[in-house]
Design an enzyme around this catalytic site. Structure first.
Site, PDB file in Angstrom:
ATOM      1  N   GLN A 118     -37.794  44.652  46.050  1.00  0.00           N
ATOM      2  CA  GLN A 118     -36.878  43.756  47.533  1.00  0.00           C
ATOM      3  C   GLN A 118     -35.329  44.148  46.821  1.00  0.00           C
ATOM      4  OE1 GLN A 118     -36.257  41.768  49.789  1.00  0.00           O
ATOM      5  NE2 GLN A 118     -38.707  42.407  51.212  1.00  0.00           N
ATOM      6  N   SER A 119     -34.997  45.367  46.893  1.00  0.00           N
ATOM      7  CA  SER A 119     -34.017  45.607  46.095  1.00  0.00           C
ATOM      8  C   SER A 119     -32.645  45.592  46.871  1.00  0.00           C
ATOM      9  CB  SER A 119     -34.206  47.533  45.854  1.00  0.00           C
ATOM     10  OG  SER A 119     -32.568  48.135  45.505  1.00  0.00           O
ATOM     11  N   ASN A 120     -31.807  44.716  46.376  1.00  0.00           N
ATOM     12  CA  ASN A 120     -30.076  44.679  47.421  1.00  0.00           C
ATOM     13  C   ASN A 120     -29.203  46.340  47.245  1.00  0.00           C
ATOM     14  OD1 ASN A 120     -31.013  41.760  48.165  1.00  0.00           O
ATOM     15  ND2 ASN A 120     -30.159  41.236  45.838  1.00  0.00           N
TER      16      ASN A 120
ATOM     17  N   VAL B  67     -30.940  48.951  46.863  1.00  0.00           N
ATOM     18  CA  VAL B  67     -31.447  50.162  47.553  1.00  0.00           C
ATOM     19  C   VAL B  67     -30.523  49.872  49.147  1.00  0.00           C
ATOM     20  CG1 VAL B  67     -33.816  50.672  48.811  1.00  0.00           C
ATOM     21  CG2 VAL B  67     -33.815  50.588  46.452  1.00  0.00           C
TER      22      VAL B  67
END
Length: 337
Positions: free
Chosen positions: A75-77, A79
């Protein structure tokens, strides 16, 4: 500090608002609380990585890159915002997603930032927890070079001296806003992870001799390791900028008491902080970074760590899209209330 000598692409909706949080201030009965709305930077729902990407993608373009590679948790912001920047610049993009959370819910794997990554046309590849993500990116870069492409590799969180320039710019912006409104900022508090935000703020604020302290609430690493990593990057960034005297190690402060069971794993404090901020100020935090950062700030206020006369600015690093990957956590909390 002349930032115009570094390649840069304009992405950020700046200056982002610097707003009072009167209701949360009154509720906690502590210092005067302000919030720097870097959730409003604009790129693909915004967030702190947009500031870093202005300089990172500027450098990528200057080097003639045609494909961007980066990495982060599922759930990378970071990326998500990098995928958006690459799409906007017409570059290819691959994001490597490390599975740091054990036994995740289906929504964690498919909703929130992951859904937005796919909507942006990102090529996503999974990696197991504990993988050497930098090595994985370099291997992919070599593969792309063999295909005739020109990849540009961005470290996790965009946290190197190039990315940290984004938060040097933010520090300058914040001080200008304070000067224009007559606000005396005593302390800046934010969630700290890959270190680029805190390192850039330190380099910028110390480079201006602002006298403003910075406290990072760690979301992953223990205190000693986090402070060491922040200091290393802040010092390197200051050297790149030509800041006289560098960064005093004593100026680097991180608190790791609010990590909980690990990165991306919810805590009761995070759920309370996200809920309070939404219901009292109408602002959505995120469950991985700003939620835990605010949880730390709230608890420290309750413990009397700050005085009522202080002005504390909380930097909202964005990421509310990640809430959709954690709806089960908030549903359970409401059911028990």
């Amino acid at each position: 500090m002349l930032l115009s000598r570094f390649p840069r692409v304009a992405f950020c909706h700046a200056p982002t608002p610097l707003e009072r949080m009167p209701n949360l201030t009154r509720h906690l009965g502590g210092p005067q609380l302000w919030i720097k709305r870097d959730d409003c930077t604009g790129l693909a729902t915004g967030g702190n990585k947009t500031r870093k990407l202005e300089f990172l993608m500027g450098e990528a373009r200057a080097l003639g890159a045609d494909h961007v590679i980066t990495q982060g948790a599922v759930q990378s912001n970071h990326v998500r915002q990098t995928a958006a920047a690459a799409a906007r610049m017409g570059m290819g993009f691959t994001g490597l997603l490390e599975h740091r959370v054990a036994d995740p819910e289906p929504e964690y794997l498919n909703s929130g930032n992951v859904f937005l990554d796919r909507l942006l046309g990102a090529s996503l590849e999974d990696r197991p927890s504990g993988a050497d993500m930098q090595a994985e990116m370099e291997t992919l870069a070599d593969k792309l070079r063999a295909q005739g492409k020109k990849p540009y590799v961005i470290p996790g969180g965009g946290s190197n001296t190039t990315g940290a320039l984004g938060y040097v710019a933010s520090a300058i912006e914040m001080v200008n806003q304070a000067n224009e409104t007559g606000l005396r900022i005593d302390r800046v508090v934010h969630a700290t992870g890959s270190t680029g935000t805190q390192a850039g703020l330190l380099a910028g604020l110390q480079g201006m001799n602002s006298g403003i302290g910075v406290l990072g609430i760690s979301v992953r690493a223990p205190k000693d390791k986090q402070e060491e990593n922040v200091h290393r990057l802040a010092q390197a960034t200051a050297e790149r900028l030509g800041v006289r005297g560098g960064i005093d190690r004593a100026a680097v402060a991180a608190n790791s008491d609010y990590v909980g069971a690990g990165y991306g794993i919810p805590t009761d404090g995070m759920v309370e902080a996200v809920t309070l901020t939404a219901r009292l100020e109408g602002i959505f935090l995120d469950p991985v970074y700003s939620g835990k950062g605010m949880a730390g700030l709230i608890d420290l206020i309750r413990k009397g760590h700050f005085t009522k006369g202080e002005n504390i600015v909380f930097v909202h690093t964005g990421g509310s899209a990640g809430l959709f990957g954690y709806t089960h956590v908030f549903n359970q909390s409401q059911a028990m209330a």
